[in-house]
Design a protein around this motif. Structure first.
Motif, PDB file in Angstrom:
ATOM      1  N   SER A  61       0.895  -1.462   0.015  1.00 15.95           N
ATOM      2  CA  SER A  61       0.178  -0.119  -0.181  1.00 15.95           C
ATOM      3  C   SER A  61       0.778   1.839   0.220  1.00 15.95           C
ATOM      4  CB  SER A  61      -0.665  -0.476   1.738  1.00 15.95           C
ATOM      5  OG  SER A  61      -2.008  -1.406   1.261  1.00 15.95           O
ATOM      6  N   ASN A  62       2.586   1.252   0.569  1.00 17.12           N
ATOM      7  CA  ASN A  62       3.167   2.573   0.658  1.00 17.12           C
ATOM      8  C   ASN A  62       3.547   2.056  -0.475  1.00 17.12           C
ATOM      9  OD1 ASN A  62       1.997   3.174   2.827  1.00 17.12           O
ATOM     10  ND2 ASN A  62       3.293   1.784   4.113  1.00 17.12           N
ATOM     11  N   TYR A  63       4.000   1.875  -2.012  1.00 13.32           N
ATOM     12  CA  TYR A  63       4.213   1.961  -3.131  1.00 13.32           C
ATOM     13  C   TYR A  63       4.607   3.180  -3.343  1.00 13.32           C
ATOM     14  CZ  TYR A  63       5.858   0.961  -7.392  1.00 13.32           C
ATOM     15  OH  TYR A  63       6.588   0.930  -8.571  1.00 13.32           O
ATOM     16  N   ARG A  64       3.390   4.224  -3.601  1.00 12.67           N
ATOM     17  CA  ARG A  64       3.982   5.534  -4.445  1.00 12.67           C
ATOM     18  C   ARG A  64       5.219   6.235  -2.693  1.00 12.67           C
ATOM     19  NH1 ARG A  64       2.163   4.651  -8.976  1.00 12.67           N
ATOM     20  NH2 ARG A  64       0.307   4.401  -9.181  1.00 12.67           N
ATOM     21  N   GLN A  65       4.501   5.691  -1.777  1.00 12.36           N
ATOM     22  CA  GLN A  65       5.770   6.402  -0.679  1.00 12.36           C
ATOM     23  C   GLN A  65       7.016   6.046  -1.218  1.00 12.36           C
ATOM     24  OE1 GLN A  65       2.610   5.608   0.237  1.00 12.36           O
ATOM     25  NE2 GLN A  65       1.726   7.562   0.444  1.00 12.36           N
ATOM     26  N   LYS A  86      -5.846  -9.395 -12.189  1.00  8.56           N
ATOM     27  CA  LYS A  86      -5.067  -9.572 -10.866  1.00  8.56           C
ATOM     28  C   LYS A  86      -4.281  -7.925 -10.491  1.00  8.56           C
ATOM     29  CE  LYS A  86      -5.314 -14.581  -9.951  1.00  8.56           C
ATOM     30  NZ  LYS A  86      -5.138 -15.336  -9.051  1.00  8.56           N
ATOM     31  N   GLN A  87      -3.674  -7.996 -12.139  1.00  3.95           N
ATOM     32  CA  GLN A  87      -2.447  -6.695 -12.050  1.00  3.95           C
ATOM     33  C   GLN A  87      -3.636  -5.279 -11.714  1.00  3.95           C
ATOM     34  OE1 GLN A  87      -0.454  -6.031 -15.676  1.00  3.95           O
ATOM     35  NE2 GLN A  87       0.644  -6.968 -14.869  1.00  3.95           N
ATOM     36  N   LYS A  88      -5.031  -4.974 -12.275  1.00  2.39           N
ATOM     37  CA  LYS A  88      -6.090  -3.868 -11.969  1.00  2.39           C
ATOM     38  C   LYS A  88      -6.252  -4.611 -10.371  1.00  2.39           C
ATOM     39  CE  LYS A  88      -8.147  -3.859 -16.638  1.00  2.39           C
ATOM     40  NZ  LYS A  88      -9.640  -3.876 -17.235  1.00  2.39           N
ATOM     41  N   MET A  89      -6.709  -5.239 -10.275  1.00  2.52           N
ATOM     42  CA  MET A  89      -6.432  -5.308  -8.772  1.00  2.52           C
ATOM     43  C   MET A  89      -5.793  -4.566  -8.150  1.00  2.52           C
ATOM     44  SD  MET A  89      -6.195  -7.919  -5.547  1.00  2.52           S
ATOM     45  CE  MET A  89      -6.983  -7.679  -3.746  1.00  2.52           C
ATOM     46  N   MET A  90      -4.422  -5.026  -7.668  1.00  2.00           N
ATOM     47  CA  MET A  90      -3.206  -5.003  -7.032  1.00  2.00           C
ATOM     48  C   MET A  90      -3.049  -3.056  -6.968  1.00  2.00           C
ATOM     49  SD  MET A  90       0.559  -5.947  -7.275  1.00  2.00           S
ATOM     50  CE  MET A  90       1.567  -5.341  -6.886  1.00  2.00           C
ATOM     51  N   ASP A 142      -3.001   1.648  -5.622  1.00  2.64           N
ATOM     52  CA  ASP A 142      -3.976   3.895  -5.740  1.00  2.64           C
ATOM     53  C   ASP A 142      -5.082   3.600  -4.883  1.00  2.64           C
ATOM     54  OD1 ASP A 142      -2.014   4.303  -8.008  1.00  2.64           O
ATOM     55  OD2 ASP A 142      -3.404   3.577  -9.442  1.00  2.64           O
ATOM     56  N   ARG A 143      -5.133   2.760  -3.668  1.00  6.57           N
ATOM     57  CA  ARG A 143      -6.705   3.224  -3.136  1.00  6.57           C
ATOM     58  C   ARG A 143      -6.786   4.227  -2.746  1.00  6.57           C
ATOM     59  NH1 ARG A 143      -7.882  -1.967   0.894  1.00  6.57           N
ATOM     60  NH2 ARG A 143     -10.120  -1.086   1.878  1.00  6.57           N
ATOM     61  N   ASN A 150     -10.435   5.442   1.906  1.00  3.74           N
ATOM     62  CA  ASN A 150     -11.875   5.444   3.115  1.00  3.74           C
ATOM     63  C   ASN A 150     -12.651   4.578   1.468  1.00  3.74           C
ATOM     64  OD1 ASN A 150     -11.826   7.153   0.592  1.00  3.74           O
ATOM     65  ND2 ASN A 150     -13.847   9.284   1.529  1.00  3.74           N
ATOM     66  N   ILE A 151     -11.490   4.365   1.132  1.00  2.91           N
ATOM     67  CA  ILE A 151     -12.519   3.203   0.018  1.00  2.91           C
ATOM     68  C   ILE A 151     -12.363   1.919   0.701  1.00  2.91           C
ATOM     69  CG2 ILE A 151     -12.714   2.568  -2.125  1.00  2.91           C
ATOM     70  CD1 ILE A 151     -13.679   5.009  -2.099  1.00  2.91           C
ATOM     71  N   LYS A 152     -13.702   1.168   0.604  1.00  4.17           N
ATOM     72  CA  LYS A 152     -13.908   0.019   1.791  1.00  4.17           C
ATOM     73  C   LYS A 152     -13.832  -1.321   1.190  1.00  4.17           C
ATOM     74  CE  LYS A 152     -14.947   1.576   5.782  1.00  4.17           C
ATOM     75  NZ  LYS A 152     -13.656   2.185   6.790  1.00  4.17           N
ATOM     76  N   GLU A 153     -12.935  -1.897   1.359  1.00  8.62           N
ATOM     77  CA  GLU A 153     -12.739  -3.193   0.129  1.00  8.62           C
ATOM     78  C   GLU A 153     -14.068  -3.581  -0.714  1.00  8.62           C
ATOM     79  OE1 GLU A 153     -12.609  -6.946   2.292  1.00  8.62           O
ATOM     80  OE2 GLU A 153      -9.916  -6.623   2.642  1.00  8.62           O
ATOM     81  N   LEU A 154     -15.695  -3.994   0.268  1.00  7.10           N
ATOM     82  CA  LEU A 154     -16.519  -3.721  -0.881  1.00  7.10           C
ATOM     83  C   LEU A 154     -16.648  -3.056  -1.819  1.00  7.10           C
ATOM     84  CD1 LEU A 154     -19.020  -5.822  -1.178  1.00  7.10           C
ATOM     85  CD2 LEU A 154     -20.292  -4.328   0.288  1.00  7.10           C
ATOM     86  N   GLU A 155     -16.445  -2.218  -2.290  1.00  2.00           N
ATOM     87  CA  GLU A 155     -15.831  -0.971  -2.708  1.00  2.00           C
ATOM     88  C   GLU A 155     -15.372  -1.300  -3.923  1.00  2.00           C
ATOM     89  OE1 GLU A 155     -17.710   2.250  -5.060  1.00  2.00           O
ATOM     90  OE2 GLU A 155     -18.369   1.557  -4.157  1.00  2.00           O
TER      91      GLU A 155
END
Length: 138
Positions: free
Chosen positions: A13-17, A86-90, A96-97, A100-105
């Motif tokens: 999740s911290n890839y961009r940082q 799976k790339q799109k999912m990653m 890029d998440r 405040n976006i939840k898994e369901l969204e």
């Protein structure tokens, strides 16, 4: 080194940082405020007089810099090994998440079920762990 799934998820999740962190560390090595002379004896110093060579050595030997490079490289290798869906999912879930976006969204945006998202997430984390171990063993 063995990481927990939570630690791996945070790294992904911290890839961009990581990029800005890598740039900051490189900059601090290349342009130090004070050049340290490690000669504490009194005889001739083993100090390298060529500043370019000294900077190259510091860049190559910095453990934090190398660890961050390995984390980023493992993320890129993991991404490259995944099929397109799976790339799109990653990208949507880890990279890029929005906070405040939840898994369901995320699942809804990818047109997949939440259990599929969960399964893919754990597959990606497992692949990432393997890629990190490969780079740590080198």
């Amino acid at each position: 080194m063995r990481y927990t799934d939570e630690e791996l998820e945070v790294m992904l999740s911290n890839y961009r940082q990581l990029r800005s962190q890598l740039k900051d560390i490189r900059e601090s090595i290349m342009v130090p405020h004070v050049i340290q002379d490690t000669n504490v004896g009194g005889s001739s110093s083993g100090f390298i007089s060529n500043p370019t060579e000294m900077t190259a050595i510091r860049l190559a030997e910095d453990d934090v810099l190398n660890e961050i490079k390995n984390i980023g490289l493992a993320i890129e290798n993991t991404y490259a090994l995944l099929p397109k869906h799976k790339q799109k999912m990653m990208m949507a879930y880890f990279i890029d998440r929005e906070p405040n976006i939840k898994e369901l969204e995320v699942a809804r945006r990818l047109f997949i079920d939440r259990t599929t998202l969960w399964r893919w997430k754990h597959q990606i984390i497992s692949m990432y762990q393997i890629e990190l171990e490969k780079l740590d063993s080198v």
